[in-house]
Design an enzyme around this catalytic site. Sequence first.
Site, short mmCIF file in Angstrom:
data_model
loop_
_atom_site.label_atom_id
_atom_site.label_comp_id
_atom_site.label_asym_id
_atom_site.label_seq_id
_atom_site.Cartn_x
_atom_site.Cartn_y
_atom_site.Cartn_z
N ASN A 121 -10.61 -0.22 -0.17
CA ASN A 121 -9.65 -0.30 0.94
C ASN A 121 -10.32 -0.02 2.29
O ASN A 121 -10.98 1.01 2.45
CB ASN A 121 -8.57 0.76 0.78
CG ASN A 121 -7.63 0.48 -0.36
OD1 ASN A 121 -7.81 -0.47 -1.13
ND2 ASN A 121 -6.60 1.30 -0.49
N GLY A 162 -9.55 5.02 1.99
CA GLY A 162 -10.29 5.62 3.11
C GLY A 162 -11.67 5.02 3.27
O GLY A 162 -12.63 5.71 3.62
N ASP A 166 0.84 -1.20 0.00
CA ASP A 166 0.00 0.00 0.00
C ASP A 166 0.88 1.26 0.00
O ASP A 166 1.88 1.32 0.74
CB ASP A 166 -0.86 -0.06 1.28
CG ASP A 166 -2.08 0.83 1.25
OD1 ASP A 166 -2.49 1.24 0.15
OD2 ASP A 166 -2.64 1.10 2.34
N HIS A 167 0.52 2.25 -0.80
CA HIS A 167 1.13 3.59 -0.76
C HIS A 167 2.65 3.64 -0.73
O HIS A 167 3.24 4.29 0.14
CB HIS A 167 0.62 4.38 0.46
CG HIS A 167 -0.79 4.83 0.29
ND1 HIS A 167 -1.16 5.82 -0.58
CD2 HIS A 167 -1.94 4.40 0.87
CE1 HIS A 167 -2.47 5.99 -0.53
NE2 HIS A 167 -2.96 5.13 0.33
P1 13P Z 1 -8.96 3.68 6.05
O1 13P Z 1 -7.88 3.31 7.02
O2 13P Z 1 -9.43 5.07 6.22
O3 13P Z 1 -10.05 2.68 6.01
O4 13P Z 1 -8.24 3.65 4.60
C1 13P Z 1 -7.50 2.54 4.21
C2 13P Z 1 -6.73 2.85 2.97
O5 13P Z 1 -7.20 3.51 2.09
C3 13P Z 1 -5.37 2.31 2.88
O6 13P Z 1 -4.68 2.83 1.78
#
Ligand code: 13P
Length: 292
Positions: free
Chosen positions: A229, A208, A81-82
């Site tokens: 996600n 998010g 992720d990211h």
């Molecule tokens: P939340 O933690 O807000 O559910 O978002 C998760 C996310 O988008 C991880 O990249």
Amino acid sequence: MYKTLKEVTQVAEDLNMTIGAFNAHNLEMLPEMIRAAKEMGSPIIIQTSIDTAKYIGYPVVVAVVKTLANNEMVDVVLHLDHAKDFDEIKTAIDAGYSSVMFDGSALPFKKNIAKTKAVVQYAHAKGVSVEGEIGTIGGTEEGISVPLDEKMYTKPEDAAQFVKETGVDALAVAIGTNHGQFKSKTDVKIPLLKAIHEQVTIPLVVHGGTGVKEEDYPELINNGIRKFNVGTELLVSWTQEAIDSFGETEVNKSLRHNVIPANMKTKEIVRHKIGLFMNLNESMNIGRIKNE
Ligand code: 13P
């Protein structure tokens, strides 16, 4: 089976559903997350941050997720992720992650395209999927969203150009969602998602997810969201369960007794979310309309 993001989002596209991408923070959470997917009959995406991957060890995460996928006979993607750094992405791919996100959203548009394209070339050569991002996904303070500036949302024409030039397998879009929002809910911009979906045929990704209202899920899925996600909701509830159990425990009681309730809470949430992500009412309606 161990799968790529491209493979499971194709299934989601065919069935008009979305695949839950759940953030894991430790090894303890993993078995019940994957068993939840098996019980629901859906693929699952397990995602880790770079810091979690380093904490557990990249090869250990890969080995555990692959073993669980094979033993439980459920389709599982392991996604980074990211990631903002090419070297971290290489480490994950070389260790065996089947999917990575390159987050160049803070870069100027052309630089984001160039860097994402380089990641795609490296990843695709090794059979690994890539998620890119344009626009800015919001942040939160104390679990409550901080309003976004209008120009931070994903522009549909930028999305089309980005996908064409980079060759990414999935695109994270900024449509009003915020990371870490668990005390309030956001108003997602469905008309903007529709406009992006008209220009872009690859799977779209919601970040998010904790802050998204459950009643909005069908509209998001019907407009091309194929990876959804969810992180904070699992984190907060795992932590709360653990606080409750550890708070009451005797010091010589097996740790199992304190960690199992937290893991079972994770499983309950993953099962619930997957049930909604399968979009069964909507899919059945679409099937019925097509048949009429
Ligand atoms: P939340 O933690 O807000 O559910 O978002 C998760 C996310 O988008 C991880 O990249």
